[in-house]
Design an enzyme around this catalytic site. Structure first.
Site, PDB file in Angstrom:
ATOM      1  N   LYS A 198      -1.294   2.984   5.314  1.00  0.00           N
ATOM      2  CA  LYS A 198      -1.204   2.224   4.071  1.00  0.00           C
ATOM      3  C   LYS A 198      -1.895   0.893   4.289  1.00  0.00           C
ATOM      4  O   LYS A 198      -1.479   0.091   5.121  1.00  0.00           O
ATOM      5  CB  LYS A 198       0.263   2.013   3.697  1.00  0.00           C
ATOM      6  CG  LYS A 198       0.451   1.244   2.403  1.00  0.00           C
ATOM      7  CD  LYS A 198       1.921   1.115   2.073  1.00  0.00           C
ATOM      8  CE  LYS A 198       2.155   0.390   0.775  1.00  0.00           C
ATOM      9  NZ  LYS A 198       3.583   0.243   0.492  1.00  0.00           N
ATOM     10  N   LYS A 251      -3.468   5.767   1.783  1.00  0.00           N
ATOM     11  CA  LYS A 251      -3.321   5.008   0.541  1.00  0.00           C
ATOM     12  C   LYS A 251      -3.998   3.669   0.680  1.00  0.00           C
ATOM     13  O   LYS A 251      -3.795   3.015   1.705  1.00  0.00           O
ATOM     14  CB  LYS A 251      -1.820   4.811   0.301  1.00  0.00           C
ATOM     15  CG  LYS A 251      -1.473   3.922  -0.849  1.00  0.00           C
ATOM     16  CD  LYS A 251       0.011   3.707  -0.901  1.00  0.00           C
ATOM     17  CE  LYS A 251       0.316   2.706  -1.982  1.00  0.00           C
ATOM     18  NZ  LYS A 251       1.719   2.377  -2.018  1.00  0.00           N
TER      19      LYS A 251
END
Ligand code: PBG
Length: 329
Positions: A198, A251
């Site tokens: 992330k 992400k």
């Protein structure tokens, strides 16, 4: 006689008709591979619009149930829930409250659409008054104190009926902490979707408006990843798999398709990608001005995510994509 230089192999032969194109298409997507993220806010009686995310709302429990039924009808595989509590405090107490908003939301979705897989976000930033993803000491997010909170949150969500829990705080050891706590509480069969890679991204902006979760002071560079790094993403994924991640995630999506590809090729693990709020907002903004064809642009982007190796695609456009897929598989 064939003229000199006349091409024997003509790639265009296979592009001539829709039938031929479909026959040789390499990447396919079905609604079952889509995950629809939803916000649900405590105390709402009707949904609230989110200006920077047209078409996305903060749901009431009731409107969430209707959304879930529609998603199920469209064959969407899963729904990812974010709770927005009425009260926020330093330790995010509402995140693991038995009657917390996300716990209620899980039960509401399960009751309304039993075929949907319910995934819950395991993080503190929606629940803390300072907006960070963990427990603060001064301006520093304390890793190990946060792990205990994340573990408790995951257990309370599993207890409410969550099918999959998704730790997203980017604390070291969060997958192991969540796995141990779930096992100890008897939830040995509850899978973990780890937000493994992330990045610290500008594309989370609209989400932070939606969840009122922007850090009050400082930023998330101390725990989310540097956009410049791909080898680090591979190390993060390796650690999460070792710690017990059943699925891993990259992400955001668009700016990190190379990372997605590298993760898939290296680990061959079920891999999700998250088209985040800012990516969605960009698309909506350009479409609203007539600068892009929204359907085609959306389809092209999700196709690219599949091509890059995503098994699961988390997108605020899941409904629109599913509708398109039904019309033109
Ligand atoms: C929670 C979390 C974030 C997103 C999902 N889970 C945001 C953040 O780090 O601020 C962002 C999702 C999106 O932008 O759509 N930690």
């Amino acid at each position: 006689m064939t003229p000199v230089g006349f091409p024997a192999v003509r790639p265009r032969r296979l592009r001539r008709t829709p039938q031929l194109r479909r026959l040789v298409r390499e990447s396919r997507l079905t609604p079952a591979q889509l995950v629809l993220p939803c916000f649900v806010k405590e105390g709402l009686t009707r949904p609230e619009a989110i200006p920077s995310m047209p078409g996305v709302v903060r749901h009431s429990l009731k409107s969430l149930a209707a959304e879930a039924r529609q998603a199920q009808r469209l064959g969407i595989g899963s729904i990812l829930l974010f709770g927005l509590p009425r009260r926020k405090d330093a330790r995010g107490s509402q995140a693991d409250a038995a009657e917390g908003i996300v716990q209620q939301a899980v039960r509401a979705v399960k009751a309304a659409a039993s075929a949907l897989t319910v995934i819950t976000d395991v993080c503190l930033c929606e629940y803390t008054d300072h907006g960070h993803c963990g427990i603060l000491r001064g301006t520093h997010v304390q890793n190990d104190a946060t792990l205990a909170r994340l573990a408790a949150i995951a257990v309370s969500q599993a207890r409410a009926g969550a099918d999959v829990v998704a730790p997203s705080a980017m604390m070291d050891g969060q997958v192991r902490a969540v796995r141990r706590a779930l096992d100890a509480a008897g939830f040995t069969e509850t899978p973990i979707l780890a937000y493994a890679a992330k990045y610290c991204s500008a594309f989370y902006g609209p989400f932070r408006d939606a969840a009122a979760s922007a850090p009050q002071r400082g930023d998330r560079q101390g725990y989310q990843m540097d956009p410049a790094n791909v080898e680090e993403a591979l190390r993060e994924v390796a650690l999460d798999i070792e710690e017990g991640a059943d699925l891993v995630m990259v992400k955001p999506a668009l700016a990190y398709l190379d990372v997605l590809r590298a993760v898939k090729e290296r680990f061959h693990w079920p891999t999700a990608v998250y088209q985040v709020s800012g990516e969605y907002a960009m698309l909506k903004a350009a479409a609203a001005r007539g600068w892009l064809d929204e359907d085609r642009a959306t389809r092209e982007l999700v196709t690219a995510m599949r091509r890059a190796g995503a098994d699961l695609i988390i997108t605020y456009a899941a409904r629109r994509v599913a509708q398109q897929l039904h019309a033109a598989p």
